[in-house]
Write an enzyme that holds these catalytic residues in place. Structure first.
Site, PDB file in Angstrom:
ATOM      1  N   ARG A  78      35.122 -25.990 -60.716  1.00  0.00           N
ATOM      2  CA  ARG A  78      35.097 -26.190 -62.167  1.00  0.00           C
ATOM      3  C   ARG A  78      33.639 -26.249 -62.623  1.00  0.00           C
ATOM      4  O   ARG A  78      32.888 -27.129 -62.208  1.00  0.00           O
ATOM      5  CB  ARG A  78      35.829 -27.484 -62.519  1.00  0.00           C
ATOM      6  CG  ARG A  78      35.836 -27.818 -64.000  1.00  0.00           C
ATOM      7  CD  ARG A  78      36.693 -29.061 -64.277  1.00  0.00           C
ATOM      8  NE  ARG A  78      36.639 -29.423 -65.688  1.00  0.00           N
ATOM      9  CZ  ARG A  78      35.971 -30.462 -66.177  1.00  0.00           C
ATOM     10  NH1 ARG A  78      35.305 -31.266 -65.360  1.00  0.00           N
ATOM     11  NH2 ARG A  78      35.966 -30.716 -67.468  1.00  0.00           N
ATOM     12  N   HIS A 122      30.933 -28.379 -72.615  1.00  0.00           N
ATOM     13  CA  HIS A 122      30.590 -29.640 -71.955  1.00  0.00           C
ATOM     14  C   HIS A 122      29.339 -30.184 -72.629  1.00  0.00           C
ATOM     15  O   HIS A 122      28.298 -30.376 -72.002  1.00  0.00           O
ATOM     16  CB  HIS A 122      30.388 -29.431 -70.457  1.00  0.00           C
ATOM     17  CG  HIS A 122      30.552 -30.688 -69.651  1.00  0.00           C
ATOM     18  ND1 HIS A 122      31.388 -30.773 -68.555  1.00  0.00           N
ATOM     19  CD2 HIS A 122      30.013 -31.916 -69.794  1.00  0.00           C
ATOM     20  CE1 HIS A 122      31.338 -31.994 -68.041  1.00  0.00           C
ATOM     21  NE2 HIS A 122      30.493 -32.711 -68.786  1.00  0.00           N
ATOM     22  N   GLU A 167      36.011 -33.818 -72.478  1.00  0.00           N
ATOM     23  CA  GLU A 167      35.794 -35.164 -73.021  1.00  0.00           C
ATOM     24  C   GLU A 167      35.334 -35.164 -74.483  1.00  0.00           C
ATOM     25  O   GLU A 167      34.234 -35.607 -74.806  1.00  0.00           O
ATOM     26  CB  GLU A 167      34.798 -35.921 -72.150  1.00  0.00           C
ATOM     27  CG  GLU A 167      35.273 -36.114 -70.720  1.00  0.00           C
ATOM     28  CD  GLU A 167      34.359 -37.010 -69.887  1.00  0.00           C
ATOM     29  OE1 GLU A 167      33.287 -37.427 -70.388  1.00  0.00           O
ATOM     30  OE2 GLU A 167      34.718 -37.308 -68.734  1.00  0.00           O
ATOM     31  N   ASN A 302      39.972 -36.926 -66.787  1.00  0.00           N
ATOM     32  CA  ASN A 302      38.782 -37.458 -66.139  1.00  0.00           C
ATOM     33  C   ASN A 302      38.902 -38.980 -66.080  1.00  0.00           C
ATOM     34  O   ASN A 302      39.163 -39.623 -67.101  1.00  0.00           O
ATOM     35  CB  ASN A 302      37.521 -37.087 -66.910  1.00  0.00           C
ATOM     36  CG  ASN A 302      37.228 -35.604 -66.866  1.00  0.00           C
ATOM     37  OD1 ASN A 302      37.914 -34.844 -66.186  1.00  0.00           O
ATOM     38  ND2 ASN A 302      36.213 -35.177 -67.585  1.00  0.00           N
ATOM     39  N   TYR A 304      37.182 -42.630 -64.173  1.00  0.00           N
ATOM     40  CA  TYR A 304      36.198 -43.302 -63.318  1.00  0.00           C
ATOM     41  C   TYR A 304      36.488 -44.783 -63.133  1.00  0.00           C
ATOM     42  O   TYR A 304      36.332 -45.320 -62.038  1.00  0.00           O
ATOM     43  CB  TYR A 304      34.789 -43.115 -63.896  1.00  0.00           C
ATOM     44  CG  TYR A 304      34.327 -41.683 -63.849  1.00  0.00           C
ATOM     45  CD1 TYR A 304      33.727 -41.174 -62.714  1.00  0.00           C
ATOM     46  CD2 TYR A 304      34.521 -40.832 -64.933  1.00  0.00           C
ATOM     47  CE1 TYR A 304      33.320 -39.851 -62.651  1.00  0.00           C
ATOM     48  CE2 TYR A 304      34.117 -39.509 -64.879  1.00  0.00           C
ATOM     49  CZ  TYR A 304      33.515 -39.016 -63.739  1.00  0.00           C
ATOM     50  OH  TYR A 304      33.126 -37.702 -63.677  1.00  0.00           O
ATOM     51  N   GLU A 371      37.976 -34.713 -63.180  1.00  0.00           N
ATOM     52  CA  GLU A 371      36.771 -35.413 -62.737  1.00  0.00           C
ATOM     53  C   GLU A 371      37.176 -36.760 -62.176  1.00  0.00           C
ATOM     54  O   GLU A 371      37.976 -37.482 -62.765  1.00  0.00           O
ATOM     55  CB  GLU A 371      35.771 -35.652 -63.877  1.00  0.00           C
ATOM     56  CG  GLU A 371      35.017 -34.430 -64.339  1.00  0.00           C
ATOM     57  CD  GLU A 371      33.984 -34.777 -65.410  1.00  0.00           C
ATOM     58  OE1 GLU A 371      33.480 -35.932 -65.419  1.00  0.00           O
ATOM     59  OE2 GLU A 371      33.688 -33.899 -66.232  1.00  0.00           O
TER      60      GLU A 371
END
Length: 468
Positions: A78, A122, A167, A302, A304, A371
């Protein structure tokens, strides 16, 4: 001991990068400044005054980086296309030199047996479009759709998956609300307008992509069209109604502001009520929400770390915040447990919870973890090795969470580790390392970290080995 975990046949094993974070070559072959070029060259905006002018020099080291991908054994890669490299002013015809770079990248991936996954945005908006008003202006959405069509016409026969936006929450609320990301503006109204116009840009781009992309052979689908969201795994600190309402507010402005327009063609009613003192949402025009809800083939997630909130008071009046309409009612609570070098808590249950939520909320929509990764204080030891056991533990726990979600019925099709390379980490500059490949930025030497070798073994096995 934990038992080995197998993933389904055909599961997509990937890694991910972003153009401004790795490419460099900021002024070559017709590329003009993006908002991140301007932001990073503004004193005080980025740690240590770092910029993406050179970054990981991927523009000149593409073949070397593809060889690394092949060595790790990924099935998918990606990457993002830099808008100002392809369409420098955000208007008009494409620059062929810019497209040629991505043609070489895609051709090299295909020759290596790696499926190309392209992200169109992005965060590198051409500066000329920001000077004309940026994402708070409706016209930017139409310019993005034009750019999407140009990219698809050039690369559509070779790219397997097209992601419109990465995002958009960060682009809107960190870029125009709190101002900690480019372009560094601080306005709740601008952030809300930007969020809507990013949704509109996504819908318009879906149409432009569908028009330009080739269809598959009889009975087979053509390239996949997708969107990637950084959904917040929001939890209330307690069952107290006030704490639960705090979580609802963050969910509205952090998640449903994108999920509802894209998948249901509507604005969240509670979000409109929460933000009534900021905006009347008159920038949403008739027909917009039908456009934002253009059908897509998959959704990228995504993740985290989780978000824990309670009722309380946020920033002082006048202090910039990325939580338009919620900041005066919500306090963010530190999460106990281990933390990464970003000071983010490590909690894989948040990823499992998001995937299960989407299983229920969006039945029939395939999911990709686009991600997931962690920054740690990595360094090459005297023998030249980069040992990163904390990252390996982080990755293992999150892949275990994906496996649990699969067992619970979530339609997860792939996992993309962030990131392939150490890179320019936005406002943190080069002070944070997310890569599974160490980059010595003084020499651009690449070194596989232990986590890269571990991930290569996972891919080769099709799942997680037994762990002690």
């Amino acid at each position: 001991m934990s038992k080995p975990l197998r993933f389904p046949p055909g599961f997509r094993w990937g890694t991910a990068t972003a153009a401004y974070q790795i490419e460099g070559a900021a002024r070559e072959d017709g590329r003009t400044p993006s908002i991140w070029d301007t932001f990073s060259h503004t004193p005080g905006r980025v740690r240590n005054g770092d910029t993406g002018d050179v970054a990981a020099d991927h523009y000149h080291r593409t073949a070397e980086d593809i060889a690394l991908l092949r060595r790790i054994g990924v099935t998918d890669y990606r990457f993002s296309i830099a808008w100002p490299r392809v369409q420098p002013t955000g208007r008009g015809p494409a620059v062929q030199q810019g497209l040629d770079f991505y043609r070489r990248l895609v051709d090299g991936l295909l020759e290596a047996g790696i499926r190309p996954v392209a992200t169109l945005y992005h965060w590198d908006l051409p500066q000329e479009l920001e000077d004309a008003g940026g994402w708070p202006q409706r016209e930017t959405a139409y310019r993005f759709a034009e750019y999407a069509g140009l990219a698809a016409e050039a690369l559509g026969d070779r790219v397997a998956t097209w992601t419109t936006l990465n995002e958009p929450w960060c682009a809107a609320f960190l870029g125009y609300g709190s101002g900690v990301h480019a372009p560094g503006r601080t306005s709740d109204v601008a952030a809300l307008r930007a969020a809507h116009h990013l949704n509109l840009a996504h819908g318009l781009a879906v149409g432009a992509l569908r028009a330009a992309l080739p269809t598959g052979p009889a009975g087979t689908p053509g390239p996949e069209v997708s969107l990637t969201l950084n959904l917040h795994a929001v939890r209330a600190r307690s069952e107290d109604p006030a704490d639960r309402d705090a979580a609802r507010r963050i969910d509205a402005v952090g998640n449903r502001i994108f999920l509802d327009p894209v998948f249901h063609g509507r604005l969240p009613k509670d979000l409109v009520e929460d933000t009534a003192a900021i905006s009347d949402w008159s920038f949403v025009r008739d027909g917009d929400l039908a456009t934002t809800a253009a059908p897509i083939d998959s959704l990228g997630i995504n993740y985290y770390s989780p978000t824990l909130v309670e009722a309380g008071t946020g920033p002082a009046p006048g202090e910039p915040s990325p939580w338009a309409g919620a900041e005066r009612h919500v306090r963010f609570v530190p999460v106990d447990g281990p933390r990464t070098a970003m000071d983010w808590p490590v909690d894989a249950d948040g990823l499992h919870g998001l995937l299960v939520r989407l299983r229920d909320a969006l039945p029939g929509v395939p999911l990709l973890v686009t991600e997931n990764g962690a920054a740690y204080e990595d360094y090459a030891d005297p023998s030249g090795q980069v040992k990163d056991p904390e990252r390996v533990a982080y990755l293992r726990s999150h892949l275990e969470a994906v496996h649990r979600a699969l067992a619970d019925g979530a339609d997860v099709r792939g996992y993309f580790l962030w990131s392939l390379l150490d890179n320019f980490e936005w406002a943190y500059g080069y002070s944070k390392r997310f890569g599974i490949v160490h980059v010595d930025f003084a020499t651009q030497r690449r070194t596989l970290k232990d986590s890269a070798r571990w991930y290569a073994d996972v891919i080769a096995r099709g799942g997680l080995p037994e762990a002690g």
